[in-house]
Scaffold this motif. Structure first.
Motif, short mmCIF file in Angstrom:
data_model
loop_
_atom_site.label_atom_id
_atom_site.label_comp_id
_atom_site.label_asym_id
_atom_site.label_seq_id
_atom_site.Cartn_x
_atom_site.Cartn_y
_atom_site.Cartn_z
N SER A 46 83.55 -61.45 -147.30
CA SER A 46 82.82 -61.14 -146.08
C SER A 46 82.70 -59.62 -145.93
O SER A 46 82.14 -58.96 -146.80
N GLN A 47 83.24 -59.04 -144.87
CA GLN A 47 82.97 -57.64 -144.54
C GLN A 47 83.20 -56.67 -145.69
O GLN A 47 82.42 -55.76 -145.92
N ASN A 87 79.03 -61.18 -150.54
CA ASN A 87 78.20 -62.39 -150.54
C ASN A 87 77.07 -62.33 -151.56
O ASN A 87 76.53 -61.28 -151.87
N GLU A 94 80.03 -70.74 -143.64
CA GLU A 94 81.01 -69.66 -143.54
C GLU A 94 82.34 -70.16 -143.00
O GLU A 94 82.39 -71.03 -142.13
N ASP A 120 77.64 -66.63 -140.98
CA ASP A 120 77.93 -65.78 -139.83
C ASP A 120 77.47 -66.35 -138.49
O ASP A 120 76.44 -65.97 -137.93
N THR A 128 85.20 -67.64 -142.35
CA THR A 128 85.72 -66.30 -142.47
C THR A 128 87.23 -66.23 -142.22
O THR A 128 87.95 -65.48 -142.86
N SER A 159 87.42 -63.57 -145.32
CA SER A 159 87.89 -62.25 -144.90
C SER A 159 88.87 -61.68 -145.92
O SER A 159 89.66 -62.42 -146.53
N HIS A 219 82.33 -65.73 -135.73
CA HIS A 219 82.56 -66.45 -136.98
C HIS A 219 83.25 -67.79 -136.72
O HIS A 219 83.51 -68.17 -135.58
N HIS A 230 82.59 -66.90 -147.67
CA HIS A 230 82.55 -65.76 -146.75
C HIS A 230 83.96 -65.48 -146.20
O HIS A 230 84.19 -65.43 -145.01
#
Length: 311
Positions: free
Chosen positions: A12-13, A22, A228, A208, A230, A268, A244, A266
Motif C-alpha cells: 500500500s502506501q 500496487n 483491499e 482503497d 490494508t 500496509s 480502508h 494492498h
C-alpha cells in the motif's frame, strides 16, 4: 484464451523489501486491463514477463501515489517497445489534474494514442466489445475513488438433446433464435424450450475504500474479487480513519456478496507477514488468496448455466 490476474505489486502506501507498490494486470482473452500501476510497475512487468502489447486499458482508482506513480514509466515503456495500438486510460474525473502531470513528466514521443476516459462522480459504464462492460462506481475513501467491475453478458445457447427431442434442425433453428418461437407440426416451440442461459464471467477490483454498499454491489456474485485489506484485526480504527478495510472486513464483505474467489492485497508496511491476511479473511470465505508479488491467479472456471454445474 487466458483469464488470469498477474500480481505486479501488493504494497500500500510504501513498498517494502518484499512487496512492490500496487499493480495488477487482468488478462481477459483479448483484453489486458492494468489496474493501479504504482511506482516500480515497469520493472515488475519485466519480472512477470508482461509486455506493453498485452495492455489494452490502464485503470486508475484514485490519485494517491501508490496507485498511479508508475504510470509515466509504463507509458515510456510503450514508446520503447514501439507500441502502436491505442491504449484506453480510465480515471476519476477529480484525478484529471494529477493524471495530466504524470503524463507530462517525460517526453512522450512516438507512443500510442492515449484515449482518456474521465469517470464522473456518479460513475459510468463503458463498453469493452463483444457485449462486455466495464462498470466504474464511486467508493468511500479519503479522496474521490472508484472501483471497477468487468462483466460479460449472459448468453443463450441451444441444447442439442432438446433440439433433437423437438425434431428441429436446419434453417428453422436460426429462425427460432431470431424470433424466439416457431410453429412446428401444429405446436409452438419457444426458445426457452430448447436452450439454456450461460452466465457471463465477472471480476471486480475494489481498492482503497471503507466497507460500503457500492463495494458490495461491485462484488455481487463475481467470479474473482480483488479487494483491499490494508489492515488486520485490532486496527479497525486506523482502517476507518484512513478510508480502508481490514482483512476481516474484506472477508465478510466478499462472503456476503457471493464472491467465488477472493484475492486480498494492498497490505500496509506495518505487517511483515502477509499470510495472516489470508487466514483472517478465510474465517469468512472458503476461497481466499493473499496475493504475493508476481503471483498469477486464475479466474475460476465459468458457471456453465444459470442453475448448472461448472464447466
Amino acid at each position: 484464451m487466458t483469464r488470469e490476474l498477474v500480481v505486479l505489486g501488493t504494497a500500500s502506501q510504501a513498498p517494502t523489501r518484499d512487496r512492490n507498490h500496487n499493480g495488477y494486470l487482468l488478462r481477459w482473452d483479448d483484453l489486458g486491463l492494468l489496474f493501479d500501476p504504482g511506482e516500480g510497475t515497469q520493472r515488475q512487468m519485466l519480472l512477470a514477463d508482461v509486455r506493453t502489447s498485452m495492455i489494452s486499458h490502464v485503470l486508475i482508482t484514485h490519485e494517491h501515489g501508490d496507485h498511479c506513480l508508475g504510470l509515466p514509466g509504463v507509458m515510456q515503456r510503450m514508446v520503447l517497445e514501439q507500441r502502436r495500438d491505442p491504449v484506453v486510460l480510465v480515471h476519476p474525473e477529480a484525478a484529471g489534474p494529477y493524471i495530466d502531470r504524470l503524463l507530462g513528466v517525460g517526453l512522450y514521443d512516438g507512443g500510442p494514442d492515449i484515449l482518456r476516459v474521465a469517470v464522473p462522480t456518479d460513475g459510468a459504464v463503458l463498453g469493452l466489445g463483444d457485449g462486455r462492460s466495464l462498470v466504474a462506481t464511486p467508493l468511500d475513501h479519503r479522496v474521490p475513488a472508484i472501483g471497477y467491475r468487468v462483466q460479460e453478458p449472459t448468453t443463450t445457447r441451444f441444447v442439442p438433446a432438446l433440439l433433437e427431442r423437438t425434431g428441429l434442425s436446419g434453417p428453422i433453428v436460426g429462425r427460432l433464435q431470431a424470433e424466439g418461437r416457431v410453429h412446428v407440426d401444429g405446436r409452438v416451440v419457444h426458445l426457452d424450450d430448447v436452450s439454456e442461459q450461460v452466465i457471463g464471467q465477472s471480476m471486480a477490483f475494489v481498492m482503497d475504500t471503507r466497507v460500503c454498499d457500492a463495494a458490495a454491489e461491485l462484488l455481487a456474485d463475481v467470479d474473482l474479487g480483488v479487494v483491499e485489506a490494508t489492515f488486520r484485526l485490532g486496527d479497525e480504527e486506523l482502517a476507518a480513519r484512513y478510508g480502508h478495510m481490514t482483512a476481516d472486513q474484506a472477508g465478510r464483505l466478499a462472503a456476503a456478496a457471493g464472491v467465488r474467489r477472493l484475492v486480498v492485497t494492498h497490505f500496509s508496511q506495518r505487517y511483515p507477514d502477509t499470510a495472516g491476511f489470508g487466514l483472517e479473511a478465510g474465517r469468512h470465505h472458503d476461497d481466499v488468496i493473499a496475493a504475493v508479488d508476481l503471483d498469477r491467479i486464475a479466474v475460476p472456471d465459468r458457471v456453465d448455466a444459470v442453475a448448472g454445474a461448472e464447466a
